[in-house]
Enzyme design. Structure first.
Site, short mmCIF file in Angstrom:
data_model
loop_
_atom_site.label_atom_id
_atom_site.label_comp_id
_atom_site.label_asym_id
_atom_site.label_seq_id
_atom_site.Cartn_x
_atom_site.Cartn_y
_atom_site.Cartn_z
N SER A 64 -3.38 106.09 46.25
CA SER A 64 -4.79 106.61 46.08
C SER A 64 -5.22 107.60 47.24
O SER A 64 -6.39 108.11 47.36
CB SER A 64 -5.73 105.31 46.52
OG SER A 64 -5.85 104.60 45.45
N LYS A 67 -6.50 110.80 46.29
CA LYS A 67 -7.96 110.99 45.47
C LYS A 67 -8.57 112.16 46.29
O LYS A 67 -9.31 113.01 45.51
CB LYS A 67 -8.60 109.76 45.73
CG LYS A 67 -8.16 108.78 44.54
CD LYS A 67 -8.64 107.33 44.68
CE LYS A 67 -8.03 106.27 43.85
NZ LYS A 67 -8.40 105.11 43.82
N TYR A 190 -2.48 110.53 35.89
CA TYR A 190 -3.05 110.20 37.29
C TYR A 190 -2.05 109.43 37.76
O TYR A 190 -1.75 109.58 38.84
CB TYR A 190 -4.15 109.30 36.92
CG TYR A 190 -4.64 108.57 37.95
CD1 TYR A 190 -5.30 109.30 39.01
CD2 TYR A 190 -4.76 107.34 38.12
CE1 TYR A 190 -5.72 108.55 40.37
CE2 TYR A 190 -4.94 106.49 39.16
CZ TYR A 190 -5.45 107.24 40.32
OH TYR A 190 -6.00 106.41 41.26
N TYR A 242 -12.90 101.60 50.07
CA TYR A 242 -13.23 100.86 48.95
C TYR A 242 -14.61 99.95 49.60
O TYR A 242 -15.57 100.21 50.23
CB TYR A 242 -12.09 100.14 48.51
CG TYR A 242 -11.12 100.95 48.30
CD1 TYR A 242 -11.23 102.04 47.19
CD2 TYR A 242 -9.81 100.88 48.65
CE1 TYR A 242 -10.20 102.90 46.73
CE2 TYR A 242 -8.77 101.73 48.33
CZ TYR A 242 -8.76 102.60 47.14
OH TYR A 242 -8.02 103.43 47.01
N VAL A 260 -2.28 101.77 48.39
CA VAL A 260 -1.62 100.43 48.15
C VAL A 260 -0.40 100.55 48.39
O VAL A 260 0.50 99.49 48.69
CB VAL A 260 -1.99 99.94 46.82
CG1 VAL A 260 -3.48 99.70 46.54
CG2 VAL A 260 -1.36 100.80 45.50
#
Length: 425
Positions: A64, A67, A190, A242, A260
């Site tokens: 992530s 992103k 992705y 998050y 992660v």
């Protein structure tokens, strides 16, 4: 003398390595096989110095943390309106893989959750196929890192085979026409994006590229514009961690993004990029040791976003009245540092309060390294007002940082104070 920063980073790593709480991301088979004891820390300055300790050259998948950088590429390639039409910028307060979209439009709430990241991925190379989008993304991520990055094919196969929730998100996006491609193609693309291999060192350089206004401190390449950097850092600040973003902002106060696989990246605008890697995660999906390390950085190094010393008083380096070569008097104002609104206001106020300005006023910006748009406009305007009051103004600006064009009359431009006082223009 022994270098100071590596010793400090090693001390942070040593103290945080004692925490062996948390767990690996077992829902992705390849991540479940990671060495839980790996721990790396890196810092990159905006002028290219990189300090590392621990497992900082160990490769892991970016996940992530890709992103915000792909969001930046989408903004660059498609423009703000096209991207904001598909993806909002509101904090969700939800876990990263929550099945949630904006009720009235079907937009993901922000690009840092998986729904938003899928929509962002689909905006890259809209006229191309899956491979074209992935190639553009890998090329863009490589530009941020200052070296050519590659994809971990084993990690991709491991992750795509269990990406059921992302498939559900992609199908939801397609049902609202937020995707024009086949949902499974977007998920595969992705997942390849998330499978790009990086090191802690790479992440620190990528963060420093954002800290440096979009210019790589390693290669000097202008990867993205400062306006895009501002947008990306704003979203990272409110959404990058998050459902723990609020706690992170109040305790750490550094725009950041986690992944992660155990990486965390943080950006100190105008200063440096920070990164950590340790695979054990807390309940929010953030690296346990990484969070602890960033808490120490923030507290010990004074890096919290809201902990800012007032810059205005230090903008005026010196004020002095001197005799020119022709016998006339000049007031010399030497400025320094990065000048923004508050600093420019300080200069303007100082001049307004000086009721006995000499016939010749000299502004020396030799030691100024940046002036933002509003500060530059204020300084140019105050020069014109001084001229309107009957004075001669000389700007000592060897780097042409103020973008002032001399008029050959009361507004002059020189490269040194000596030239200004000698009247050699």
């Amino acid at each position: 003398m022994r270098p100071l920063i590596p010793d400090y980073l090693a001390d942070v790593l040593s103290s945080c390595a004692e925490d062996d709480s948390g767990a690996l991301a077992t829902y992705i088979p390849e991540l479940a096989r990671a060495d839980p004891n790996r721990f790396g820390v890196a810092l990159s300055t905006v002028d290219g110095a990189v300090y590392c300790t621990g497992d900082s050259d160990t490769e892991f998948t970016i996940q992530s943390i890709s992103k915000p950088f792909v969001y930046a590429l989408a903004l660059q390639d498609r423009g703000f309106d096209a991207v904001l039409d598909k993806i909002d910028v509101e904090p969700s307060g939800d876990p990263y893989n929550e099945l949630s979209l904006e009720g009235s439009t079907g937009r993901p709430l922000n690009p840092m959750i998986n729904a938003g990241a899928l929509a962002t991925h689909a905006l890259i190379e809209p006229d191309g196929d899956v491979q074209a989008r992935v190639e553009r993304i890998v090329s863009g991520l490589s530009a941020f890192a200052g070296r050519e990055l590659t994809i971990d094919e084993a990690a991709f196969e491991s992750e795509v085979g269990t990406a059921y929730r992302n498939r559900a998100l992609a199908n939801m996006l397609r049902s609202y026409d937020n995707l024009v491609f086949e949902p499974l193609d977007v998920v595969r693309g992705y997942t390849r994006q998330c499978s790009v291999l990086v090191t802690t060192r790479d992440l620190a350089v990528m963060a420093a590229t954002l800290a440096n206004g979009g210019v790589s401190p390693v290669t000097g390449e202008h990867v993205i514009s400062p306006r895009i950097v501002r947008q990306v850092l704003s979203v990272m600040t409110t959404c990058g961690m998050y459902d723990s973003a609020g706690d992170w902002l109040s305790t750490v106060g550094i725009p950041a993004k986690s992944g992660v696989s155990g990486g965390i990246l943080g950006v100190l605008p105008g200063q440096s990029g920070l990164a950590t890697f340790s695979p054990r995660l807390d309940g929010h999906g953030n690296s346990v040791r990484g969070v602890r390390a960033f808490e120490r950085f923030s507290d010990q190094m004074g890096l919290h976003l809201m902990e800012v010393a007032p810059p205005a008083r230090g903008v005026i380096r010196a004020e002095r009245e001197v005799r020119m070569a022709d016998g006339g008097l000049a007031d010399v104002f030497s400025l320094q540092g990065a000048i923004r609104f508050a600093g420019a206001e300080r200069v303007v106020r100082t001049l307004a309060e000086d009721t006995h300005l000499a016939p010749h006023v000299v502004f020396d910006v030799t030691y100024v390294f940046s002036v933002n748009r509003v500060a530059g406009a204020m300084l140019r305007e105050v020069a014109q007002r001084i001229i309107a009051d009957g004075h001669i103004v000389t700007i000592v600006d060897p780097e042409e940082i103020l973008s002032i064009t001399p008029d050959g009359g009361p507004l002059r431009l020189t490269r040194t104070v000596t030239e200004a006082l000698g009247n050699k223009v």
